[in-house]
Structures are given as C-alpha cells and as structure tokens.
Design an enzyme around this catalytic site. Structure first.
Site, mmCIF file in Angstrom:
data_model
loop_
_atom_site.group_PDB
_atom_site.id
_atom_site.type_symbol
_atom_site.label_atom_id
_atom_site.label_comp_id
_atom_site.label_asym_id
_atom_site.label_seq_id
_atom_site.Cartn_x
_atom_site.Cartn_y
_atom_site.Cartn_z
ATOM 1 N N ARG A 118 0.837 -1.218 0.000
ATOM 2 C CA ARG A 118 0.000 0.000 0.000
ATOM 3 C C ARG A 118 0.869 1.264 0.000
ATOM 4 O O ARG A 118 0.547 2.227 -0.674
ATOM 5 C CB ARG A 118 -0.934 -0.012 1.220
ATOM 6 N N GLU A 165 -13.108 -13.591 12.078
ATOM 7 C CA GLU A 165 -13.247 -13.011 10.734
ATOM 8 C C GLU A 165 -13.052 -14.041 9.624
ATOM 9 O O GLU A 165 -11.932 -14.267 9.166
ATOM 10 C CB GLU A 165 -12.223 -11.869 10.540
ATOM 11 N N LYS A 168 -16.683 -10.673 12.395
ATOM 12 C CA LYS A 168 -16.303 -9.713 11.348
ATOM 13 C C LYS A 168 -16.536 -10.416 10.024
ATOM 14 O O LYS A 168 -15.869 -11.407 9.704
ATOM 15 C CB LYS A 168 -14.841 -9.292 11.521
HETATM 16 P P1 13P Z 1 -10.419 -4.105 4.633
HETATM 17 O O1 13P Z 1 -11.509 -3.220 5.213
HETATM 18 O O2 13P Z 1 -9.406 -3.356 3.853
HETATM 19 O O3 13P Z 1 -10.995 -5.294 3.928
HETATM 20 O O4 13P Z 1 -9.630 -4.696 5.867
HETATM 21 C C1 13P Z 1 -10.300 -5.157 6.960
HETATM 22 C C2 13P Z 1 -9.504 -6.159 7.674
HETATM 23 O O5 13P Z 1 -9.195 -6.005 8.818
HETATM 24 C C3 13P Z 1 -9.098 -7.358 6.944
HETATM 25 O O6 13P Z 1 -8.618 -8.309 7.855
#
Ligand code: 13P
Length: 332
Positions: free
Chosen positions: A33, A177, A219
């Site tokens: 990034r 997540e 998440k």
């Molecule tokens: P993004 O919102 O860029 O998808 O990242 C969230 C995140 O924590 C991915 O693990």
C-alpha cells in the site's frame, strides 16, 4: 474465562455511532500500500503514519477500537507514549491481530488456511500487558471453480474456534473473521451460498470448542457479486442479501457484527453498510471494521506530505461510516 469482562468489551466496541479502524496491516501488506502511494515502507514511516491515524482529533467520536499489528503495539508516539496507551487515553480500545497469515492449504490448490495457533496462549498473555482487550484472526475463503472445498471451510472454521477459545480463556474478546473474498467473477447468489456455508461451519466449530457466543464479535464480508462479475447490484439488494444471509447462519446471541470493506471502493463500502442497516430485522448491531475504506485517501495525502488533508480525509471517512452504521448516511 470471565464472561462479564468479555461482554463489557463487546458492548464498548459496539457502542452506537462507532466502529473499528483496522490498522493491523502486516509489514508486507503495508509495503504494497505504501509503495502504491509512493512512500518507502520503512519501520519509521509505518510509525509516523500510524501516529497520524491515532492522534488525529475527533476520531474518538467515531471509533470504539483500533486493531494493531505486533510491530505497532510496541511502538511509541513522538512524546514517548506507547501507541496502545495513546489510544486508551482517548477512550479507544486497543486490539491486536494475532494470526500469522493465510498459508497454502496442503493438497488444495488456490486455497488458504490461516496459521498462528502455536504459542498463541503465551502471546495473548504478553499482549494483555500492553492493555489489549480484543483480538482478531482472519480466515480467507476464495470462490472459484470447485472451490471453496469443505476441507478449506472446515480447516479455517476449526482454527477460528481454537483461536476464539484461547482468547476467551484470557478474557480477550475474539473478533472472528471468515472473509469470503470479492475476487472472481461469481454471482451474488454464489457469494450468498459460500458465505452462508462458511458462517454455519464457523459457528458450529465455535460451539464444539465451547466458545461463549455472547463473548464473540463476527467480522464478516458483505454478500456481493465478484469483482469481475458482470452482475450489477444496488446497495439495497446487497444490504438485503447480506442481512438475510447472516440471519440464516449466525446465532442471535453473539455480541454483534462488524464488516470488512474487502476491496470495495470507499463509497461502495459505506453505501452498502448503510443499506445493511436500513434493511432492518437483524438482532445485532451492524457496524464497520474497515481498513482500506477508511484509510485510502488518508494514506494518499500523507504520502504526498499533506498531513492536514490526510487528517481531514480520514475524519471524513470515519464520520461517514459512523453515519452508515446507523443507516443515516446520505451520498449527497
Ligand atoms: P479491509 O476493510 O481493507 O478489507 O480490511 C479489513 C480487515 O481487517 C481485513 O482483515
């Protein structure tokens, strides 16, 4: 495990009008990034950039927590205050990414399994000494021809459950997540089907490991057509599909749900979160835990050495996502 502590942390993270900033990019992801923005990715530059994110005025109105990376939790502000303390002093809860990344899944081409369980109990004990109250573990599910396999979904679900159990044992709230990737040309219907199967497997494994649902935040990715799909869906359609999918596969008594932005544009992520909240009928708070959809413009301006604009753009992104978390965002 003290469920009262976990519930307290969850309630604070899920406070009205607030969401989470994910600033837990590994040095490798940061490098991608930063380089795209034209900034060398040195350890000191990462510190300076994160310092901007953690010290910008006003953000405590919109952020309940920030997810940090191992390197960042050990870094300090120019004044010599540790970053977790900088955040805590502003009433923002510091959290930590504890997984060791998605690695190739044996015997399954193009599929990944997230590693990092070895030594996790000891790492959690150390992170607690920094004031960390919650953690994150990301699993990655790819949609493609004949994938995801049951093997991939179950290996990841099992790892998520063992991670969540270790967190709860340490009174650290686990953010679970399982990300279904946007990459590919699949339809929204396929995304729905895979997200549902992934969430069902994840919560079934959590139950098998005796993880207390009330002390878990999910998440999730949103239910979306693939990035290379020709299908065009409105935010309302995405909002409805996402809420329907979650209602069918997520236990009612988890603490709440946060969404990742997953490579959508900033505006799409916000409009879709807003539509998810407007769809109604979900038993949980539905808010954001974005990395890119919060940081994109801030990183760009910071790399151009325009700190003032970087801070402005960053506050704008967290404020609009805060509105979306209440279904009150208006694109105009
Ligand atoms: P993004 O919102 O860029 O998808 O990242 C969230 C995140 O924590 C991915 O693990």
């Amino acid at each position: 495990m003290d469920l009262a502590i976990l519930k307290q942390t969850a309630a604070a993270l899920l406070a009205r009008n607030k969401g989470i900033l994910a600033a837990d990019e590994s040095a490798k992801t940061c490098a991608k990034r930063f380089e795209a923005a034209g900034m060398p990715c040195t350890k000191e530059n990462r510190r300076l950039y994160r310092q901007l994110l953690f010290t910008t005025p006003q953000i405590e109105k919109y952020l309940s927590g920030v997810i940090l990376f191992d390197e960042t939790i050990r870094q300090k502000s120019d004044e010599g205050i540790s970053f977790p303390q900088v955040l805590s002093r502003r009433g923002i809860i510091p959290g930590i990414k504890v997984d060791a990344g998605a690695k190739d899944l044996a015997l399954h081409q193009e599929e990944k399994v997230t590693e990092g369980l070895d030594g996790l109990r000891e790492r959690l004990a150390e992170y607690k000494t920094f004031g960390t109250k919650f953690a994150k573990w990301r699993a990655v599910i790819t949609i493609g021809q004949n994938i995801p396999t049951n093997a991939c979904i179950h290996a990841n679900a099992h790892a998520l459950a063992r991670y969540a159990a270790l967190c709860q044992e340490a009174d650290i709230l686990p953010i679970v997540e399982p990300e279904v990737l946007i990459d590919g040309d699949h339809s929204i219907e396929r995304s729905y089907e895979v997200t549902r199967a992934t969430l069902e497997a994840t919560f079934s494994e959590l139950a098998k490991q005796d993880v207390a649902y009330e002390g878990v935040i999910l998440k999730s990715s949103m239910v979306l057509p693939g990035k290379n799909s020709n299908q065009r869906k409105t935010s309302e359609e995405i909002g409805e599909a996402t809420v329907k999918c979650l209602k069918e596969s997520v236990p009612e008594n988890i603490a709440g749900v946060m969404f990742l932005s997953g490579g959508q544009t900033d505006e799409q992520a916000t409009a879709n979160l807003n539509a998810i909240n407007k769809a109604g009928g979900a038993p949980w708070r539905l808010t954001f835990s974005f990395s890119r959809a919060i940081q994109n413009p801030a990183l760009k301006f910071w790399a151009q050495k325009n700190e003032e604009l970087a801070r402005k753009a960053y506050v704008f992104r967290v404020r609009t996502n805060s509105l979306a978390s209440e279904g009150k965002y208006d694109e105009s």
